[in-house]
Design an enzyme around this catalytic site. Sequence first.
Site, PDB file in Angstrom:
ATOM      1  N   HIS A 267       0.863  -1.131   0.004  1.00 51.26           N
ATOM      2  CA  HIS A 267      -0.123   0.034  -0.193  1.00 51.26           C
ATOM      3  C   HIS A 267       0.610   1.313   0.184  1.00 51.26           C
ATOM      4  O   HIS A 267       0.733   2.207  -0.871  1.00 51.26           O
ATOM      5  CB  HIS A 267      -0.865  -0.128   1.263  1.00 51.26           C
ATOM      6  CG  HIS A 267      -1.898   1.166   1.350  1.00 51.26           C
ATOM      7  ND1 HIS A 267      -3.100   1.258   1.062  1.00 51.26           N
ATOM      8  CD2 HIS A 267      -1.682   2.343   1.704  1.00 51.26           C
ATOM      9  CE1 HIS A 267      -3.617   2.379   0.923  1.00 51.26           C
ATOM     10  NE2 HIS A 267      -2.885   2.968   1.529  1.00 51.26           N
ATOM     11  N   GLU A 268       1.896   1.477   0.933  1.00 55.58           N
ATOM     12  CA  GLU A 268       2.595   2.563   1.025  1.00 55.58           C
ATOM     13  C   GLU A 268       3.606   2.591  -0.131  1.00 55.58           C
ATOM     14  O   GLU A 268       3.985   3.839  -0.608  1.00 55.58           O
ATOM     15  CB  GLU A 268       3.419   2.454   2.346  1.00 55.58           C
ATOM     16  CG  GLU A 268       2.584   2.457   3.682  1.00 55.58           C
ATOM     17  CD  GLU A 268       1.391   3.664   3.769  1.00 55.58           C
ATOM     18  OE1 GLU A 268       1.686   4.522   3.003  1.00 55.58           O
ATOM     19  OE2 GLU A 268       0.465   3.357   4.228  1.00 55.58           O
ATOM     20  N   HIS A 271       1.818   4.440  -2.686  1.00 55.92           N
ATOM     21  CA  HIS A 271       1.905   6.033  -2.591  1.00 55.92           C
ATOM     22  C   HIS A 271       3.269   6.421  -2.945  1.00 55.92           C
ATOM     23  O   HIS A 271       3.241   7.359  -3.475  1.00 55.92           O
ATOM     24  CB  HIS A 271       1.674   6.485  -1.012  1.00 55.92           C
ATOM     25  CG  HIS A 271       0.265   6.143  -0.583  1.00 55.92           C
ATOM     26  ND1 HIS A 271      -0.662   6.950  -1.145  1.00 55.92           N
ATOM     27  CD2 HIS A 271      -0.491   5.633   0.482  1.00 55.92           C
ATOM     28  CE1 HIS A 271      -1.850   6.650  -0.582  1.00 55.92           C
ATOM     29  NE2 HIS A 271      -1.821   5.851   0.478  1.00 55.92           N
ATOM     30  N   GLU A 297      -4.662   7.864  -3.025  1.00 56.98           N
ATOM     31  CA  GLU A 297      -5.029   6.791  -2.581  1.00 56.98           C
ATOM     32  C   GLU A 297      -5.381   5.682  -3.424  1.00 56.98           C
ATOM     33  O   GLU A 297      -5.049   4.415  -3.468  1.00 56.98           O
ATOM     34  CB  GLU A 297      -6.263   6.807  -1.801  1.00 56.98           C
ATOM     35  CG  GLU A 297      -6.748   5.655  -0.963  1.00 56.98           C
ATOM     36  CD  GLU A 297      -5.877   5.323   0.188  1.00 56.98           C
ATOM     37  OE1 GLU A 297      -4.871   5.967   0.622  1.00 56.98           O
ATOM     38  OE2 GLU A 297      -6.036   4.197   0.881  1.00 56.98           O
TER      39      GLU A 297
END
Length: 503
Positions: A267-268, A271, A297
Site C-alpha cells: 500500500h505505502e 503511494h 489513494e
Amino acid sequence: MNAQSAYDQLTRCSREQTLLGSCSALLGWDEQTYMPAGGAQHRGELMAYLAGLHHEKATDPRIGEWLSEAEQSDLVADPVSPAAVNIREWRRSFDRLTRLPRTLVEEMARTTSLAQQEWIEARKGSDFERFRHWLAKIVGLKQREAECLSHGGPLYDALLDEYEPGAKSREIANLFAALKAELVPLVAAIAGATRRPDGSLLQREYPVDRQRVFGEAAASAVGFDFQKGRLDTTAHPFCTGIGPGDCRITTRFDARCFSDAFFGILHETGHGLYDQGLAPEHYGTPMGEAVSLGVHESQSRLWENAVGRSLPFWEHFFPLARQVFHETLHDVTLDAFHFAINHVAPSLIRVQADEVTYNLHILIRFELEQSLLSGDLAVEDLPGTWHDHYFRALGVAPRNDAEGCLQDIHWSAGLFGYFPTYTLGNLFAAQLMDQARHELGDLDAAFAQCEFQPLLGWLRAKVHRHGRRYHAPQLIAQATGRPPDHQPLVNMLRQKYGALYGL
Ligand code: ZN
C-alpha cells in the site's frame, strides 16, 4: 513589475514554502521512527516554529499582487500549461489561507494537538465520555473554519476541498449511493457462500526479519526505488515524500500476521511510486505535486489490491514465499493462500476490513461527519448512531466505543472531509486498472512473470507526470476516456469474488 517577474517571484516563494514543508515532513518522519521519547517537547517547538514560518510566507500580501499581475497576462492563455496550472493552484491556496484568521488556525492546532492525546486515552479505556467535549469543540472550530472558507455552498464542501480540490459532497453522495446499492447484496451473497477460505494460515509464525526482506523484495520488484527511498517501522504506517530522490515508507510487523505488514508495505509502496513518479523539474510548484488524496489513494490501493491480491502476482511470489517461510507454508497451496488473502467478512474495524466491505465503513463515516458538521447529529448521540449505522450496513455492531466511533484518529486531528477520499481512491484505482488492462494487453501474464514496468510506465504517463494539471475527475477522464464511475469497481469485485466464493 511585469508578469514574468511576478511569476518568477511566485515560483521562488512556492519553492521556499515547499522546502519548509519538506523540513517539517522529515522532522515528522523522524518523530515517528527514531526520535527518543525525551525529544517530544523540543520537536513540538520545532514543528510549531516551522508551521508559523510557513503560514507567514504563504500569506505574504505581495503574493496577492504578483498573482493579479500574472493572472492578467498571456501566462494563463493555455489553461493546462505549467505556468497557468501553477498560477491557478497558487491562487487557490493563497485565497484559502488568507481567509482563515490566524487566531483560528492557532486555536485549531492547539486543540487538535491536545485532543489527539485525549483520544488515545479515551480509545484505550473505550470511554467516549472522556473525548466527547473535545470532539464537540473540534466540530465547532471546523464549522467556523468552513464558514470562513465557504462560498455559500454546503459547509462540508469547504472542508472536503482541501483534500479533494473541486469535489462536491452531493456528487460524491450520488456516486457512493450507486456503489452501496451494489455492494450490500454482494456482501450478503459472499456471507451465504458455502466455500470459505482458511484465514488461519496467515496467522501462523512469520519471522519478522524475513517478513521485512520479503516485503522489500516485493516493493522493489514492482518498481519502488530503494536508492531514492527507504522502509522503516512505525505504529501507524505512512508514506512521506521528503523531496526528489527521497521518499520514506513505513510499516508495522507482527510475527503472527502475514497480511498487516506485507499489504501495508505494498500500500505505502503505491503511494511511494506516485511520489517517485512526480516530475522533479517541477519540484516546489503545483505541477510537481500530487493531485488529491483520492488520486494518491488510488495508487496505493491499485498496487495493494488490484496487483498484490491477484492470483498472477502470487503465481510469481508464492514459490518465493514458500522458500522464505518454508516451515510455515510448506503444506499450503497457491490457491489456498490466494483465497486466504482475499477473505471477506463484515467487521467492525475499518483498517482491517477486506476489499469488499471496506467502502461500507467509509460510507458510514462520510454520512456521519456531514451530519456532525451540519448540526443534524449532536456529538453526544454519535456512539448510538454509529452502532445503528453499522448494524444496518454490515450486520455487526460494536460492543464498545473503542471498536466503534473511537477507532479512527481523523476527527481528533480535525480531519473532516478526509474519509471519502479513501473510497474515491478505490473507485479511481479500479477504473484506471480497467483502462490499463484494455490498453496494455495481458497484464496478468506480465504479473505472473514479475513484470510490472508496463503498468507502472502507464501510470507514470497517465497520472504521475501531470502533477496538478487537472483536477481528479478530469485526470481520470483523460486517462480512461470517461468520468469517474462506480461500475469498474463493482464489476471487478463481482468477477473476482464471484469466482473465489463460487457465486
Ligand atoms: Zn493510503
